[in-house]
Design an enzyme around this catalytic site. Structure first.
Site, PDB file in Angstrom:
ATOM      1  N   ASN A   1       1.877  -4.573  -5.658  1.00  0.00           N
ATOM      2  CA  ASN A   1       1.832  -5.870  -5.251  1.00  0.00           C
ATOM      3  C   ASN A   1       3.148  -6.663  -5.583  1.00  0.00           C
ATOM      4  O   ASN A   1       3.632  -6.716  -6.652  1.00  0.00           O
ATOM      5  CB  ASN A   1       0.804  -6.753  -5.908  1.00  0.00           C
ATOM      6  CG  ASN A   1      -0.408  -6.078  -5.513  1.00  0.00           C
ATOM      7  OD1 ASN A   1      -1.159  -6.506  -4.304  1.00  0.00           O
ATOM      8  ND2 ASN A   1      -0.958  -5.162  -6.272  1.00  0.00           N
TER       9      ASN A   1
ATOM     10  N   LYS B   1       0.692  -1.318  -0.086  1.00  0.00           N
ATOM     11  CA  LYS B   1      -0.008  -0.014  -0.122  1.00  0.00           C
ATOM     12  C   LYS B   1       0.840   1.247  -0.173  1.00  0.00           C
ATOM     13  O   LYS B   1       0.665   2.220  -0.624  1.00  0.00           O
ATOM     14  CB  LYS B   1      -1.016   0.073   1.211  1.00  0.00           C
ATOM     15  CG  LYS B   1      -1.859  -1.314   1.186  1.00  0.00           C
ATOM     16  CD  LYS B   1      -2.801  -1.471   0.260  1.00  0.00           C
ATOM     17  CE  LYS B   1      -3.844  -2.425   0.423  1.00  0.00           C
ATOM     18  NZ  LYS B   1      -3.122  -3.732   0.717  1.00  0.00           N
TER      19      LYS B   1
ATOM     20  N   ARG C   1     -15.710  -3.482  -5.241  1.00  0.00           N
ATOM     21  CA  ARG C   1     -14.573  -3.992  -5.078  1.00  0.00           C
ATOM     22  C   ARG C   1     -14.487  -4.916  -6.397  1.00  0.00           C
ATOM     23  O   ARG C   1     -15.100  -5.761  -6.657  1.00  0.00           O
ATOM     24  CB  ARG C   1     -14.090  -4.900  -3.899  1.00  0.00           C
ATOM     25  CG  ARG C   1     -13.984  -4.054  -2.568  1.00  0.00           C
ATOM     26  CD  ARG C   1     -13.839  -4.967  -1.477  1.00  0.00           C
ATOM     27  NE  ARG C   1     -15.030  -5.750  -1.150  1.00  0.00           N
ATOM     28  CZ  ARG C   1     -15.159  -6.607  -0.371  1.00  0.00           C
ATOM     29  NH1 ARG C   1     -14.282  -6.653   0.494  1.00  0.00           N
ATOM     30  NH2 ARG C   1     -16.303  -7.240  -0.160  1.00  0.00           N
TER      31      ARG C   1
ATOM     32  N   GLU D   1      -1.968   0.502  -6.021  1.00  0.00           N
ATOM     33  CA  GLU D   1      -1.133  -0.432  -4.983  1.00  0.00           C
ATOM     34  C   GLU D   1      -0.060  -0.882  -6.171  1.00  0.00           C
ATOM     35  O   GLU D   1      -0.003  -0.925  -7.046  1.00  0.00           O
ATOM     36  CB  GLU D   1      -1.951  -1.506  -4.784  1.00  0.00           C
ATOM     37  CG  GLU D   1      -3.090  -1.256  -3.330  1.00  0.00           C
ATOM     38  CD  GLU D   1      -3.605  -2.380  -2.916  1.00  0.00           C
ATOM     39  OE1 GLU D   1      -3.094  -3.594  -3.241  1.00  0.00           O
ATOM     40  OE2 GLU D   1      -4.502  -2.347  -2.224  1.00  0.00           O
TER      41      GLU D   1
ATOM     42  N   ASP E   1      -1.697  -2.036  -9.599  1.00  0.00           N
ATOM     43  CA  ASP E   1      -3.135  -2.189  -9.331  1.00  0.00           C
ATOM     44  C   ASP E   1      -3.289  -0.629  -9.821  1.00  0.00           C
ATOM     45  O   ASP E   1      -2.958   0.193  -9.279  1.00  0.00           O
ATOM     46  CB  ASP E   1      -3.745  -2.420  -8.220  1.00  0.00           C
ATOM     47  CG  ASP E   1      -3.860  -3.713  -7.841  1.00  0.00           C
ATOM     48  OD1 ASP E   1      -3.432  -4.581  -8.647  1.00  0.00           O
ATOM     49  OD2 ASP E   1      -4.053  -4.122  -6.447  1.00  0.00           O
TER      50      ASP E   1
ATOM     51  N   ARG F   1      -5.328  -4.706 -13.242  1.00  0.00           N
ATOM     52  CA  ARG F   1      -3.782  -5.570 -12.794  1.00  0.00           C
ATOM     53  C   ARG F   1      -2.782  -5.575 -14.057  1.00  0.00           C
ATOM     54  O   ARG F   1      -2.986  -6.283 -15.042  1.00  0.00           O
ATOM     55  CB  ARG F   1      -4.048  -6.913 -12.258  1.00  0.00           C
ATOM     56  CG  ARG F   1      -2.748  -7.975 -12.085  1.00  0.00           C
ATOM     57  CD  ARG F   1      -1.797  -7.222 -11.060  1.00  0.00           C
ATOM     58  NE  ARG F   1      -2.393  -6.888  -9.610  1.00  0.00           N
ATOM     59  CZ  ARG F   1      -2.461  -7.800  -8.571  1.00  0.00           C
ATOM     60  NH1 ARG F   1      -2.159  -9.017  -8.836  1.00  0.00           N
ATOM     61  NH2 ARG F   1      -2.864  -7.337  -7.675  1.00  0.00           N
TER      62      ARG F   1
ATOM     63  N   LYS G   1      -8.846   1.545   3.813  1.00  0.00           N
ATOM     64  CA  LYS G   1      -8.339   0.115   4.015  1.00  0.00           C
ATOM     65  C   LYS G   1      -7.175  -0.228   4.927  1.00  0.00           C
ATOM     66  O   LYS G   1      -6.429   0.937   5.394  1.00  0.00           O
ATOM     67  CB  LYS G   1      -7.883  -0.498   2.781  1.00  0.00           C
ATOM     68  CG  LYS G   1      -6.852   0.612   1.667  1.00  0.00           C
ATOM     69  CD  LYS G   1      -6.810   0.084   0.362  1.00  0.00           C
ATOM     70  CE  LYS G   1      -6.111   0.936  -0.322  1.00  0.00           C
ATOM     71  NZ  LYS G   1      -6.006   0.536  -1.948  1.00  0.00           N
TER      72      LYS G   1
ATOM     73  N   ARG H   1     -10.267  -6.213 -13.628  1.00  0.00           N
ATOM     74  CA  ARG H   1     -10.975  -7.026 -12.406  1.00  0.00           C
ATOM     75  C   ARG H   1     -12.392  -6.034 -12.147  1.00  0.00           C
ATOM     76  O   ARG H   1     -12.294  -4.944 -11.552  1.00  0.00           O
ATOM     77  CB  ARG H   1     -10.468  -7.245 -11.253  1.00  0.00           C
ATOM     78  CG  ARG H   1      -9.261  -8.082 -11.581  1.00  0.00           C
ATOM     79  CD  ARG H   1      -8.033  -8.341 -10.562  1.00  0.00           C
ATOM     80  NE  ARG H   1      -7.302  -6.825 -10.375  1.00  0.00           N
ATOM     81  CZ  ARG H   1      -6.573  -6.600  -9.138  1.00  0.00           C
ATOM     82  NH1 ARG H   1      -6.263  -7.262  -8.751  1.00  0.00           N
ATOM     83  NH2 ARG H   1      -6.117  -5.247  -9.169  1.00  0.00           N
TER      84      ARG H   1
END
Length: 312
Positions: A284, A126, A234, A282, A274, A211, A161, A226
């Site tokens: 990842n 994050k 979400r 984000e 993301d 993604r 979050k 997504r």
């Protein structure tokens, strides 16, 4: 090419083979002739300064009903014949952090560890976006209820979050007059004892939380959008989102071409960005996913490219 592919991951008996990127790594490693080894992060240990692990030989097959077979169990040091893929899922808790220190010792003994253990500690998924301030949505991180509340009220609509979650867990969408705002902040911050993140709500989420996979500093030419389900904001596939493969767009490429080289410089060979609209939300680095979906939709082999880069 090294002799052993050592994959540190969560329980293989619990995965969904059609979606699991760690499983894709095992399949490609087996195809290339590596000897495959499977273990969890708590199977790593030190004997003096030597990094060792208790591990099981494993064979895999692309069959959703019967996908793995465990063989002999051995205890041995990690060294120059080993390509180690660290794929344990978040949260990045005490066990995870200690595992990265042990894997640094394996690096010193000659093992190739992907992603680099130090980078796994340095790049919180994050907080890492703060390295790229021109690319991100309006964001605050704080344990203060008043700071988070003021951000939501100023934004009108915001996403809150935790800093150590995955798969959409404990993510909240709140508006300034939501009567649950105080209790959500209390819960996420443990009454001011833990940091939480608030980001402006991006309406482009309706078109998908994209993604973008980064391999050796460069983006894969296809992404997975997504798209949220009817009953959830979400896009996470684990929360009912629908995955739709698309070619990389101009905004996505522009972000990837800034972030990718920085990741590679720090030893992050494989990552998932993301992106919502044209904003990075984000980075990842622990166990990025979506390889299986993209491989299936586009007839590509992303892990082949990764292994070519990290163990030519």
């Amino acid at each position: 090419m090294r002799k052993n592919l050592v994959v540190v991951m969560d329980d293989i008996a619990s995965i969904k083979v059609v979606k699991d990127t760690s499983f894709a790594m095992l399949l490609e490693g087996q195809r290339r002739g590596y000897r495959l080894w499977y273990l969890g992060d708590t199977d790593l240990y030190l004997d003096g300064a030597q990094a060792r692990a208790r591990m099981r030989a494993i064979r895999v097959q692309d069959d959703a009903d019967d996908w793995f077979e465990l063989g002999e169990s051995i205890d041995r040091p990690l060294g120059e014949d080993d390509l180690v893929l660290m794929r344990a899922d978040p949260p990045v808790d005490q066990n995870y952090l200690m595992a990265t220190y042990l894997l640094e010792q394996a690096e010193r003994a000659g093992a190739r560890v992907v992603n680099r253990p130090r980078a796994l500690r340095d790049f919180n998924e994050k907080l890492a976006i703060a390295r790229f301030p021109d690319l991100i949505p309006e964001t605050v991180v704080s344990a203060s209820a008043s700071v988070l509340r003021e951000f939501v009220q100023r934004s009108g609509k915001a996403v809150l979050k935790p800093l150590d979650g995955m798969g959409g867990k404990s993510i909240f969408l709140l508006e300034r007059n939501d009567r649950n705002l105080n209790v959500v902040i209390e819960t996420l911050t443990d009454n001011g004892a833990r940091l939480a993140m608030a980001q402006e709500y991006l309406p482009a989420i309706a078109d998908g939380d994209k993604r973008v996979l980064i391999v050796h500093g460069r983006p894969v030419e296809q992404l997975l959008a997504r798209i949220p389900g009817q009953d959830d904001f979400r896009g996470n596939l684990a929360r009912g989102g629908r995955g739709e493969g698309r070619p990389l767009g101009a905004a996505d490429r522009a972000i990837a071409e800034v972030v990718g080289p920085s990741l590679l410089e720090h030893g992050i060979e494989f990552a998932g960005l993301d992106i919502i609209g044209d904003r990075l939300t984000e980075v990842n680095v622990t166990s990025p996913t979506c390889v299986r979906e993209l491989d299936a939709q586009f007839g590509i082999n992303i892990i082949s490219d990764l292994l070519d880069a990290v163990d030519p």
